[in-house]
Design an enzyme around this catalytic site. Structure first.
Site, PDB file in Angstrom:
ATOM      1  N   ARG A   1      -9.503   0.926  -4.630  1.00 17.25           N
ATOM      2  CA  ARG A   1      -8.282   1.541  -4.083  1.00 17.25           C
ATOM      3  C   ARG A   1      -7.596   2.401  -5.130  1.00 17.25           C
ATOM      4  O   ARG A   1      -7.175   3.520  -4.854  1.00 17.25           O
ATOM      5  CB  ARG A   1      -7.280   0.475  -3.632  1.00 17.25           C
ATOM      6  CG  ARG A   1      -7.470  -0.038  -2.237  1.00 17.25           C
ATOM      7  CD  ARG A   1      -6.248  -0.817  -1.786  1.00 17.25           C
ATOM      8  NE  ARG A   1      -5.056   0.032  -1.713  1.00 17.25           N
ATOM      9  CZ  ARG A   1      -4.860   0.959  -0.798  1.00 17.25           C
ATOM     10  NH1 ARG A   1      -5.757   1.160   0.136  1.00 17.25           N
ATOM     11  NH2 ARG A   1      -3.763   1.680  -0.811  1.00 17.25           N
TER      12      ARG A   1
ATOM     13  N   LYS B   1       0.843  -1.206   0.000  1.00 15.79           N
ATOM     14  CA  LYS B   1       0.000   0.000   0.000  1.00 15.79           C
ATOM     15  C   LYS B   1       0.877   1.253   0.000  1.00 15.79           C
ATOM     16  O   LYS B   1       0.536   2.250  -0.633  1.00 15.79           O
ATOM     17  CB  LYS B   1      -0.916   0.019   1.239  1.00 15.79           C
ATOM     18  CG  LYS B   1      -2.090  -0.939   1.164  1.00 15.79           C
ATOM     19  CD  LYS B   1      -3.048  -0.693   2.325  1.00 15.79           C
ATOM     20  CE  LYS B   1      -4.268  -1.600   2.255  1.00 15.79           C
ATOM     21  NZ  LYS B   1      -5.206  -1.386   3.377  1.00 15.79           N
TER      22      LYS B   1
ATOM     23  N   ASP C   1      -9.794   3.054   4.598  1.00 16.79           N
ATOM     24  CA  ASP C   1     -10.636   1.987   5.109  1.00 16.79           C
ATOM     25  C   ASP C   1     -11.439   1.470   3.930  1.00 16.79           C
ATOM     26  O   ASP C   1     -11.894   2.257   3.093  1.00 16.79           O
ATOM     27  CB  ASP C   1     -11.568   2.498   6.216  1.00 16.79           C
ATOM     28  CG  ASP C   1     -12.172   1.335   6.990  1.00 16.79           C
ATOM     29  OD1 ASP C   1     -11.436   0.386   7.310  1.00 16.79           O
ATOM     30  OD2 ASP C   1     -13.383   1.365   7.259  1.00 16.79           O
TER      31      ASP C   1
ATOM     32  N   GLY D   1      -8.466 -11.268   0.466  1.00 16.48           N
ATOM     33  CA  GLY D   1      -9.845 -10.997   0.881  1.00 16.48           C
ATOM     34  C   GLY D   1     -10.873 -11.679  -0.017  1.00 16.48           C
ATOM     35  O   GLY D   1     -10.768 -12.872  -0.306  1.00 16.48           O
TER      36      GLY D   1
HETATM   37  P1  IMP Z   1      -8.786  -2.774   4.757  1.00 15.41           P
HETATM   38  O1  IMP Z   1      -9.590  -1.605   5.163  1.00 15.41           O
HETATM   39  O2  IMP Z   1      -7.919  -2.513   3.568  1.00 15.41           O
HETATM   40  O3  IMP Z   1      -8.068  -3.439   5.892  1.00 15.41           O
HETATM   41  O4  IMP Z   1      -9.838  -3.879   4.237  1.00 15.41           O
HETATM   42  C1  IMP Z   1     -10.840  -4.416   5.082  1.00 15.41           C
HETATM   43  C2  IMP Z   1     -11.359  -5.715   4.519  1.00 15.41           C
HETATM   44  O5  IMP Z   1     -12.161  -5.475   3.349  1.00 15.41           O
HETATM   45  C3  IMP Z   1     -10.276  -6.681   4.082  1.00 15.41           C
HETATM   46  O6  IMP Z   1      -9.852  -7.486   5.153  1.00 15.41           O
HETATM   47  C4  IMP Z   1     -11.009  -7.502   3.023  1.00 15.41           C
HETATM   48  O7  IMP Z   1     -11.787  -8.504   3.655  1.00 15.41           O
HETATM   49  C5  IMP Z   1     -11.946  -6.499   2.392  1.00 15.41           C
HETATM   50  N1  IMP Z   1     -11.313  -5.881   1.196  1.00 15.41           N
HETATM   51  C6  IMP Z   1     -10.961  -4.573   1.047  1.00 15.41           C
HETATM   52  N2  IMP Z   1     -10.400  -4.364  -0.164  1.00 15.41           N
HETATM   53  C7  IMP Z   1     -10.397  -5.560  -0.780  1.00 15.41           C
HETATM   54  C8  IMP Z   1      -9.931  -5.980  -2.068  1.00 15.41           C
HETATM   55  O8  IMP Z   1      -9.370  -5.230  -2.888  1.00 15.41           O
HETATM   56  N3  IMP Z   1     -10.103  -7.291  -2.354  1.00 15.41           N
HETATM   57  C9  IMP Z   1     -10.685  -8.164  -1.500  1.00 15.41           C
HETATM   58  N4  IMP Z   1     -11.111  -7.842  -0.294  1.00 15.41           N
HETATM   59  C10 IMP Z   1     -10.985  -6.528   0.079  1.00 15.41           C
END
Ligand code: IMP
Length: 212
Positions: free
Chosen positions: A195, A16, A73, A167
């Site tokens: 993202r 990231k 987030d 994820g």
């Molecule tokens: P974080 O906010 O980036 O930590 O994402 C929170 C959660 O959302 C992750 O643990 C995944 O379960 C889901 N998530 C967020 N972005 C993605 C992605 O690009 N692909 C798959 N799952 C995602």
């Protein structure tokens, strides 16, 4: 050469950091990860929206480091589940025990596939959402933060496809390309994802926000 302005991205994930470091470098910014700031401990994300959580994290890191901080987030909103798991995406299956050798990501997918059983194709719409917030030290009011979001529309598959990513990627279908997020390269995903979209919006809005 002029000195780069140092900002902290509230993550330990070097991937990231790299995603954001490259485009912001062109604007005179050096992006550092939390690895360089061991004094920043765990931050409790108890907001109910992506923007709340991003602002909570960015403000906490700005307070501790004294540097401009950026946090994100993200999560998955499934229409048939009234927007769940949303901000709880990482913890969606915390009420289920893991099978032997199963990861939390795999358990989340198992729960999602089960909850979506019987939902026809037309009702399987979903989107990944990513909100990013930038906060300057001392300027903690919500209106003083830079808040941007990106969304990625798709459909929930009935079974996993592909092994890339993380994820929910294996069950998220990009209908335009006809492949799942786990069947994309990193670059391909960054070009289409929530993202990627949020990072580009942040970079576009950055100069005016800093000057303001
Ligand atoms: P974080 O906010 O980036 O930590 O994402 C929170 C959660 O959302 C992750 O643990 C995944 O379960 C889901 N998530 C967020 N972005 C993605 C992605 O690009 N692909 C798959 N799952 C995602």
């Amino acid at each position: 050469m002029t000195q780069l302005r140092r900002v902290v991205l509230a993550t330990h994930n070097q991937g990231k950091v790299r995603e954001l470091a490259e485009p912001l470098k062109a604007l005179g910014v050096e992006v550092l990860g939390l690895g360089e700031f061991p004094e920043v401990g765990d931050i409790i994300e108890d907001g109910t929206t992506f923007a709340d959580n991003a602002c909570i994290k960015a403000a906490a890191v700005a307070r501790i480091t004294g540097l401009t901080s950026i946090a994100d987030d993200s999560g998955l909103e499934v229409d048939a589940l009234n927007g769940r798991p949303g901000v709880y995406s990482a913890r969606y299956s915390d009420d289920m025990p893991l099978l032997e050798g199963e990861t939390r990501d795999a358990c989340n997918i198992r729960k999602l596939i089960a909850e979506m059983a019987g939902v026809p194709d037309s009702g399987r719409t979903a989107r990944f959402v990513c909100t990013m917030a930038a906060v300057r030290p001392g300027l903690y009011a919500r209106e003083q933060a830079l808040i941007v979001s990106g969304a990625w529309e798709g459909r929930i598959l009935a079974e996993c496809r592909g092994t890339n990513g993380f994820g929910y990627d294996p069950v998220f279908l990009d209908e335009e390309l006809g492949i799942s997020a786990a069947e994309m390269t990193r670059e391909q995903k960054m070009g289409r994802s929530h993202r990627g979209c949020a990072v580009r919006a942040l970079v576009r809005a950055w100069p005016a926000w800093l000057a303001g």
